[in-house]
Scaffold this active site. Structure first.
Site, mmCIF file in Angstrom:
data_model
loop_
_atom_site.group_PDB
_atom_site.id
_atom_site.type_symbol
_atom_site.label_atom_id
_atom_site.label_comp_id
_atom_site.label_asym_id
_atom_site.label_seq_id
_atom_site.Cartn_x
_atom_site.Cartn_y
_atom_site.Cartn_z
ATOM 1 N N CYS A 166 -18.224 45.650 81.808
ATOM 2 C CA CYS A 166 -17.919 45.925 83.211
ATOM 3 C C CYS A 166 -16.484 45.556 83.549
ATOM 4 O O CYS A 166 -15.797 46.293 84.263
ATOM 5 C CB CYS A 166 -18.893 45.168 84.115
ATOM 6 S SG CYS A 166 -18.680 45.563 85.880
ATOM 7 N N CYS B 88 -26.553 46.662 77.312
ATOM 8 C CA CYS B 88 -27.415 45.478 77.191
ATOM 9 C C CYS B 88 -28.290 45.585 75.943
ATOM 10 O O CYS B 88 -29.074 46.525 75.806
ATOM 11 C CB CYS B 88 -28.300 45.332 78.425
ATOM 12 S SG CYS B 88 -29.428 43.908 78.325
ATOM 13 N N CYS C 65 -32.983 37.901 79.775
ATOM 14 C CA CYS C 65 -31.557 37.883 79.441
ATOM 15 C C CYS C 65 -31.240 36.672 78.554
ATOM 16 O O CYS C 65 -31.704 35.562 78.806
ATOM 17 C CB CYS C 65 -30.732 37.820 80.720
ATOM 18 S SG CYS C 65 -28.957 37.574 80.471
ATOM 19 N N CYS D 192 -21.743 80.630 60.876
ATOM 20 C CA CYS D 192 -21.403 79.653 59.843
ATOM 21 C C CYS D 192 -19.903 79.355 59.891
ATOM 22 O O CYS D 192 -19.089 80.271 59.776
ATOM 23 C CB CYS D 192 -21.789 80.178 58.474
ATOM 24 S SG CYS D 192 -21.406 79.041 57.130
#
Length: 498
Positions: A449, A483, A439, A232
């Site tokens: 990217c 995505c 898409c 703990c």
């Protein structure tokens, strides 16, 4: 199908998961709408389909469920008929073939691998009895000691993200705030009324004599297993909680002291507030522990309020370091369990795993990493004991689809796939695959990217959709992760590096 999946995820994530769901009560066809929403929320699609059945009874309905949806009082009601229609369209091939979820752990029989972990969710008779009635196989009762802590108010802080009330929880609670005598009576009553359920007594002493005596008292009360709380992170005073788990000498001393007090199986509950858990864990096993429990909460500071510069939970403008739990700690917990299963000194020790378990999928992942039982707190605090239904049904459905008939077959299946970094394949690349039919051209992959990857994605000015330059792509697959429509996937083909 990507858009439909996105719809199901986003729509069900908006569900408030109400108590005594008014949407279910309003359904004239008797559909358990609230249970269906919960199943989908917890990735249990087979379970949702099973509750709906094969007939779309929402067709032509005036949707009184939506009129009674509490979300509608905030913004817009959940589109329940559309959710039901989408689930039915998928034609899930579910089965009711028998699967054995029971498991023997430390010589004790568990009707299923799912337990409440030692915390506020299992801290008195009424709470644990309710959990047992709903299907939980056992409880690690909230840690007991000879002292009763003086707790603070408030005592919780949360890390929020989008529609999730919290993905991480900080607490500054200590051990049970009931007296030792009260806790002994709770355990006695639970074992009397629920003889087939498992009660693990979590204990914490302040010296060797207390550890020995507590173990003896818990055995007399009827506990099945003793769990030594060496972990703990928010105890007040030296030599308590995680101060023990990071000190092999104290682990050895207190484990041996516990063993002197009982013949019951002993679990050593280890702390993640350490670089390598294996050393103290091995010491516990060498001094009388029969198995390990991991992980306890992580020392944390939740946030800083930029108006008053306090941090949550705010106790009159001040706070202390506390324990961090919830979904966000799952990867850390799995890493520590993997380490325990790789070390020659600890690899054969039975493990009860915990840390961010919320759904059947989380539970299955811990079991595949070598845990034989799993423990849950934060998800129960957020959603209630009721999550056990989807956890058990989801595990059963998964085992059936994987061709397994027993939960025991899943234990440890992932261990051998965790290898040292130098042994990973570094000579080939797996390029991503772009699915332009689904898409929407949002450009998220391009942004990530270019700004966080290798500038291998460009936006086609004619189609407005992304294109990949294989001469720049290194196969990191960041684009897949960002995505929002699942329109980029791994190709499944590895190509030699040029």
């Amino acid at each position: 199908m990507a858009y439909e999946t996105m719809f199901l995820k986003t729509e069900t994530s908006r569900c408030l998961m109400c108590h005594d769901a008014p949407c279910s009560k309003a359904c004239s066809k008797g559909l358990p709408v609230g249970d269906i929403m919960m199943a989908l929320r917890f990735d249990h699609f087979y379970g949702a389909a099973r509750k709906i059945g094969t007939e779309n009874i929402c067709v032509g309905c005036s949707a009184p469920c939506m009129d009674n949806c509490k979300r509608g009082l905030m913004d817009k009601a959940i589109d329940i008929p559309e959710v039901v229609t989408e689930v039915i369209s998928r034609d899930y091939n579910y089965s009711d073939e028998k699967v054995d979820l029971s498991i023997d752990f430390l010589g004790v029989h568990f009707e299923n691998p799912c337990l409440l972990s030692s915390s506020v969710v299992g801290s008195n008779y009424e709470m644990v009895a309710k959990a047992f009635d709903m299907g939980w196989a056992g409880v690690a009762f909230k840690t007991v000691g000879f002292f009763v802590p003086n707790e603070v108010s408030p005592r919780f802080g949360a890390l929020r993200k989008e529609d999730n009330p919290f993905i991480g929880l900080k607490n500054i609670e200590q051990i049970s705030d009931h007296t030792l005598e009260e806790n002994i009576e709770f355990i006695k009553r639970l074992k009397k009324d629920y003889p087939n359920k498992v009660v693990i007594a979590s204990i914490m002493g302040q010296n060797e004599e207390e550890w020995t005596k507590l173990a003896s008292l818990m055995e007399e009360a009827g506990a099945d297993i003793i769990e030594c709380n060496f972990s703990c992170p928010q105890m007040v005073g030296e030599g308590l909680g995680s101060d023990v788990g990071t000190n092999p000498l104290l682990v050895a001393k207190y484990t041996a002291a516990t063993r002197r007090g009982t013949d019951l199986p002993i679990l050593a509950k280890m702390t993640p507030n350490i670089t390598k858990m294996e050393g103290p864990a091995a010491v516990a096993l060498a001094n009388g522990a029969d198995g390990l429990a991991a992980i306890n909460t992580i020392k944390s500071i939740m946030n800083v309020d930029l108006h008053n510069f306090g941090t949550a939970p705010n106790v009159e403008g001040k706070c202390s370091i506390g324990g961090y739990s919830g979904k966000a700690v799952k990867p850390i917990a799995l890493r520590f369990i993997s380490d325990l299963k790789k070390d020659p000194r600890t690899k054969d020790a039975p493990i009860s795993g915990m840390g961010g378990i919320e759904t059947w999928r989380d539970a299955a992942e811990f079991i595949a990493m070598g845990c034989e039982t799993i423990q849950v707190t934060t998800a129960v605090m957020q959603y209630g004991y009721r999550i056990i239904e989807d956890m058990l049904d989801g595990l059963s459905d998964y085992l059936r689809t994987a061709g397994m008939t027993s939960i025991r077959e899943l234990v440890g299946d992932a261990i051998d796939n965790i290898i040292d970094a130098e042994n990973l394949d570094r000579d080939t690349i797996e390029y991503p695959r772009f699915h332009r039919d689904s898409c929407v051209g949002c450009g998220r992959c391009y942004i990530s990217c270019f700004d966080g990857g290798h500038q291998a994605v460009t936006m086609d000015p004619r189609s407005g959709k992304p294109k990949m330059n294989p001469n720049k792509c290194v196969g990191c697959q960041l684009c897949i992760l960002v995505c929002p429509t699942d329109s980029i996937t791994a190709s499944g083909v590895r190509t030699p590096k040029k």
